[in-house]
Design a protein around this motif. Structure first.
Motif, PDB file in Angstrom:
ATOM      1  N   VAL A   7       1.057  -1.388   0.105  1.00  0.00           N
ATOM      2  CA  VAL A   7       0.018   0.060  -0.166  1.00  0.00           C
ATOM      3  C   VAL A   7       0.879   1.151  -0.351  1.00  0.00           C
ATOM      4  CG1 VAL A   7      -0.350  -0.384   2.416  1.00  0.00           C
ATOM      5  CG2 VAL A   7      -1.834   1.047   0.943  1.00  0.00           C
ATOM      6  N   ASP A   8       0.415   2.204  -0.537  1.00  0.00           N
ATOM      7  CA  ASP A   8       1.651   3.159  -1.153  1.00  0.00           C
ATOM      8  C   ASP A   8       2.658   3.153  -0.720  1.00  0.00           C
ATOM      9  OD1 ASP A   8      -1.398   4.494  -1.017  1.00  0.00           O
ATOM     10  OD2 ASP A   8      -0.970   5.906   0.532  1.00  0.00           O
ATOM     11  N   GLY A   9       3.546   2.231  -1.189  1.00  0.00           N
ATOM     12  CA  GLY A   9       4.576   2.023  -1.669  1.00  0.00           C
ATOM     13  C   GLY A   9       5.433   1.108  -0.708  1.00  0.00           C
ATOM     14  N   ALA A  10       4.793   0.338   0.732  1.00  0.00           N
ATOM     15  CA  ALA A  10       5.363  -0.465   1.139  1.00  0.00           C
ATOM     16  C   ALA A  10       5.059  -1.744   1.741  1.00  0.00           C
ATOM     17  CB  ALA A  10       4.359   0.590   3.103  1.00  0.00           C
ATOM     18  N   VAL A  15      -7.253 -16.872  10.170  1.00  0.00           N
ATOM     19  CA  VAL A  15      -7.442 -16.500  11.266  1.00  0.00           C
ATOM     20  C   VAL A  15      -6.119 -14.932  10.403  1.00  0.00           C
ATOM     21  CG1 VAL A  15      -6.151 -15.388  13.330  1.00  0.00           C
ATOM     22  CG2 VAL A  15      -7.665 -16.984  13.289  1.00  0.00           C
ATOM     23  N   VAL A  16      -6.257 -13.889  10.202  1.00  0.00           N
ATOM     24  CA  VAL A  16      -5.034 -12.898   9.566  1.00  0.00           C
ATOM     25  C   VAL A  16      -4.542 -12.006  10.799  1.00  0.00           C
ATOM     26  CG1 VAL A  16      -4.516 -11.603   7.662  1.00  0.00           C
ATOM     27  CG2 VAL A  16      -6.199 -12.958   7.256  1.00  0.00           C
ATOM     28  N   THR A  17      -3.709 -12.085  10.711  1.00  0.00           N
ATOM     29  CA  THR A  17      -2.023 -10.947  11.691  1.00  0.00           C
ATOM     30  C   THR A  17      -1.398 -10.575  10.960  1.00  0.00           C
ATOM     31  OG1 THR A  17      -0.928 -12.710  12.427  1.00  0.00           O
ATOM     32  CG2 THR A  17      -2.538 -12.164  14.138  1.00  0.00           C
ATOM     33  N   ILE A  18      -1.955  -8.868  11.210  1.00  0.00           N
ATOM     34  CA  ILE A  18      -1.248  -8.252  10.083  1.00  0.00           C
ATOM     35  C   ILE A  18      -0.195  -6.606  10.999  1.00  0.00           C
ATOM     36  CG2 ILE A  18      -3.022  -6.170  10.147  1.00  0.00           C
ATOM     37  CD1 ILE A  18      -2.420  -5.046   6.834  1.00  0.00           C
ATOM     38  N   ASP A  19       1.063  -6.509  10.318  1.00  0.00           N
ATOM     39  CA  ASP A  19       1.659  -5.787  10.542  1.00  0.00           C
ATOM     40  C   ASP A  19       1.238  -4.092  10.299  1.00  0.00           C
ATOM     41  OD1 ASP A  19       2.916  -7.143  12.355  1.00  0.00           O
ATOM     42  OD2 ASP A  19       4.695  -7.364  11.454  1.00  0.00           O
ATOM     43  N   LEU A  20       0.845  -2.871  10.843  1.00  0.00           N
ATOM     44  CA  LEU A  20       0.492  -2.304   9.831  1.00  0.00           C
ATOM     45  C   LEU A  20       1.353  -1.488   9.566  1.00  0.00           C
ATOM     46  CD1 LEU A  20      -2.296  -0.640  12.266  1.00  0.00           C
ATOM     47  CD2 LEU A  20      -3.135  -1.359  10.238  1.00  0.00           C
ATOM     48  N   PRO A  21       1.953  -0.610   8.324  1.00  0.00           N
ATOM     49  CA  PRO A  21       2.958  -0.016   7.800  1.00  0.00           C
ATOM     50  C   PRO A  21       3.613   0.704   8.872  1.00  0.00           C
ATOM     51  CG  PRO A  21       0.867   0.225   6.407  1.00  0.00           C
ATOM     52  CD  PRO A  21       0.776  -0.256   7.254  1.00  0.00           C
ATOM     53  N   ASP A  56      -6.127   6.378   7.558  1.00  0.00           N
ATOM     54  CA  ASP A  56      -7.198   5.992   6.460  1.00  0.00           C
ATOM     55  C   ASP A  56      -5.939   4.870   5.359  1.00  0.00           C
ATOM     56  OD1 ASP A  56      -8.539   6.453   3.850  1.00  0.00           O
ATOM     57  OD2 ASP A  56      -6.484   6.598   2.863  1.00  0.00           O
ATOM     58  N   LEU A  57      -3.790   5.266   6.053  1.00  0.00           N
ATOM     59  CA  LEU A  57      -3.811   4.520   5.404  1.00  0.00           C
ATOM     60  C   LEU A  57      -3.103   2.760   5.703  1.00  0.00           C
ATOM     61  CD1 LEU A  57      -0.347   4.059   3.163  1.00  0.00           C
ATOM     62  CD2 LEU A  57       0.569   4.943   6.033  1.00  0.00           C
ATOM     63  N   PHE A  58      -3.442   2.912   7.176  1.00  0.00           N
ATOM     64  CA  PHE A  58      -3.205   1.716   7.650  1.00  0.00           C
ATOM     65  C   PHE A  58      -4.439   0.778   7.154  1.00  0.00           C
ATOM     66  CE2 PHE A  58      -1.717   3.678  11.517  1.00  0.00           C
ATOM     67  CZ  PHE A  58      -0.444   3.590  10.973  1.00  0.00           C
ATOM     68  N   ALA A  59      -5.909   1.799   7.421  1.00  0.00           N
ATOM     69  CA  ALA A  59      -7.339   1.167   6.718  1.00  0.00           C
ATOM     70  C   ALA A  59      -7.234   0.639   5.383  1.00  0.00           C
ATOM     71  CB  ALA A  59      -8.497   1.770   6.686  1.00  0.00           C
ATOM     72  N   ARG A  60      -6.342   1.025   4.476  1.00  0.00           N
ATOM     73  CA  ARG A  60      -6.358   0.311   2.730  1.00  0.00           C
ATOM     74  C   ARG A  60      -5.567  -0.378   3.231  1.00  0.00           C
ATOM     75  NH1 ARG A  60      -3.924   3.812   0.085  1.00  0.00           N
ATOM     76  NH2 ARG A  60      -3.669   6.059   1.381  1.00  0.00           N
ATOM     77  N   ALA A  61      -4.191  -0.528   4.371  1.00  0.00           N
ATOM     78  CA  ALA A  61      -3.524  -2.088   4.232  1.00  0.00           C
ATOM     79  C   ALA A  61      -4.189  -3.009   4.984  1.00  0.00           C
ATOM     80  CB  ALA A  61      -2.326  -1.357   5.163  1.00  0.00           C
ATOM     81  N   THR A 117      -8.431   0.287  16.646  1.00  0.00           N
ATOM     82  CA  THR A 117     -10.588   0.602  16.405  1.00  0.00           C
ATOM     83  C   THR A 117     -10.367   1.366  15.756  1.00  0.00           C
ATOM     84  OG1 THR A 117     -10.345  -0.434  19.816  1.00  0.00           O
ATOM     85  CG2 THR A 117     -12.044   1.380  18.180  1.00  0.00           C
ATOM     86  N   PRO A 118      -9.579   2.615  15.500  1.00  0.00           N
ATOM     87  CA  PRO A 118     -10.288   3.771  15.047  1.00  0.00           C
ATOM     88  C   PRO A 118      -9.800   3.322  13.801  1.00  0.00           C
ATOM     89  CG  PRO A 118      -8.045   4.553  16.471  1.00  0.00           C
ATOM     90  CD  PRO A 118      -8.712   3.441  16.361  1.00  0.00           C
ATOM     91  N   VAL A 119      -9.002   2.178  13.404  1.00  0.00           N
ATOM     92  CA  VAL A 119      -7.944   1.647  11.989  1.00  0.00           C
ATOM     93  C   VAL A 119      -9.591   0.947  11.184  1.00  0.00           C
ATOM     94  CG1 VAL A 119      -6.894  -0.127  10.465  1.00  0.00           C
ATOM     95  CG2 VAL A 119      -6.561   1.978  12.445  1.00  0.00           C
ATOM     96  N   ILE A 120     -10.743   0.021  12.027  1.00  0.00           N
ATOM     97  CA  ILE A 120     -10.781  -0.926  11.758  1.00  0.00           C
ATOM     98  C   ILE A 120     -12.509  -0.486  11.874  1.00  0.00           C
ATOM     99  CG2 ILE A 120     -10.527  -2.796  12.654  1.00  0.00           C
ATOM    100  CD1 ILE A 120     -12.096  -3.023  15.062  1.00  0.00           C
ATOM    101  N   ILE A 121     -13.066   1.055  11.964  1.00  0.00           N
ATOM    102  CA  ILE A 121     -13.863   1.978  12.361  1.00  0.00           C
ATOM    103  C   ILE A 121     -13.783   2.222  10.621  1.00  0.00           C
ATOM    104  CG2 ILE A 121     -15.393   3.705  12.470  1.00  0.00           C
ATOM    105  CD1 ILE A 121     -14.210   2.921  15.453  1.00  0.00           C
ATOM    106  N   GLN A 122     -12.693   2.993  10.528  1.00  0.00           N
ATOM    107  CA  GLN A 122     -12.389   3.746   8.837  1.00  0.00           C
ATOM    108  C   GLN A 122     -12.390   2.287   8.192  1.00  0.00           C
ATOM    109  OE1 GLN A 122     -12.368   6.557   8.249  1.00  0.00           O
ATOM    110  NE2 GLN A 122     -11.039   6.861   6.340  1.00  0.00           N
ATOM    111  N   TYR A 123     -12.310   1.394   8.147  1.00  0.00           N
ATOM    112  CA  TYR A 123     -12.175  -0.179   7.248  1.00  0.00           C
ATOM    113  C   TYR A 123     -13.827   0.079   7.130  1.00  0.00           C
ATOM    114  CZ  TYR A 123     -11.880  -4.022   4.385  1.00  0.00           C
ATOM    115  OH  TYR A 123     -11.389  -5.381   3.466  1.00  0.00           O
TER     116      TYR A 123
END
Length: 269
Positions: free
Chosen positions: A22-25, A65-71, A87-92, A114-120
């Protein structure tokens, strides 16, 4: 071969998972378990996917189950412009969802997650089946940040002090060490950038989400804004786990997992 079939074959062979970006990351993520229902776990500020070490085995017996490291966190790269945002984290999250071929997700977000998944959910409602807030931030955008307090040697001491303030009597010495090492390993740029992202006013749109949500909070959590949550999340089921601090999913995993699995069993996704 279909993408999902190829992914499952690579997992069975122990091969590396396809890259998501996402965005080069470049994004690091781990898939455990299998099946048609996918649960994605999203960590908090300066944390990484190991935040969920006590949940993955319990969930993987029934779900993918998926675990992710955010950008900027863990093993994931930073965006090309170096700027972190909710927004970047949600798009990741969406980039990883697309890579693994999941139609819909139940998303759990701890703290900043939590705000990441709300934005998602706001950006991708058709991809979102339900949400789980884990001692999550819901109103932080109303305050002014001071990310500069995390710069330099004094900044590292400030981070250490802030992290220790998240502990409770249930945070054992071994768990304290695990959390401190995880969070202090995040680069200074991540500590400052992600903190600014949490407080950036544009990240908070006062969205009303009419979907199933479970809130699992620490006892007497300072993040428990009942009035706001009742107004914005009408289908919220709220519970506290007594005797816990901010990392309740690690402090009392058996009780946390029981609550989470009970909620998941009621969802259609």
């Amino acid at each position: 071969m279909k993408p999902l079939c190829l992914l499952l074959l690579l997992m069975a062979l122990g091969a590396s998972l396809p890259a998501a970006t996402v965005d080069g990351a470049s994004l690091h993520y781990t898939v455990t378990g299998k099946g048609p229902k996918t649960v994605m776990l999203v960590h908090g500020w300066t944390c990484d996917e190991t935040s969920w070490s006590e949940q993955v085995p319990a969930l993987a017996a029934r779900y993918r189950v998926v675990t992710i490291d955010l950008p900027g966190h863990g093993k994931s790269g930073a965006p090309a412009d170096g700027k972190l945002s909710i927004d970047l984290f949600a798009r990741a999250v969406e980039a990883v969802r697309g890579e693994i071929g999941a139609e819909r997700l139940v998303l759990a977000g701890h703290s900043m997650g939590t705000p990441v998944i709300i934005q998602y959910a706001s950006l991708y409602p058709r991809r979102t089946a339900a949400l789980v807030f884990v001692d999550g931030v819901v109103t932080a955008g109303r305050n002014e940040p001071n990310p500069g307090r995390f710069i330099g040697e004094q900044g590292r001491r400030n981070r250490d002090s802030m992290i220790r303030g998240m502990f409770s009597a249930a945070t054992t010495p071994a768990l304290q060490t695990k959390i401190l090492e995880m969070m202090l390993a995040a680069p200074e740029a991540t500590a400052t950038g992600a903190m600014s992202a949490i407080y950036y006013p544009a990240a908070w749109k006062d969205a009303v989400l009419d979907l199933p949500i479970l809130g699992i909070y620490a006892e007497k959590s300072g993040l428990n804004n009942q009035a706001y949550m009742k107004a914005h999340f009408p289908k919220l089921e709220f519970t506290e786990i007594p005797g816990t601090g901010h990392f309740l999913m690690l402090e009392k995993p058996a009780e946390f997992n029981r609550l989470l699995l009970t909620f998941l069993e009621k969802q259609e996704f």
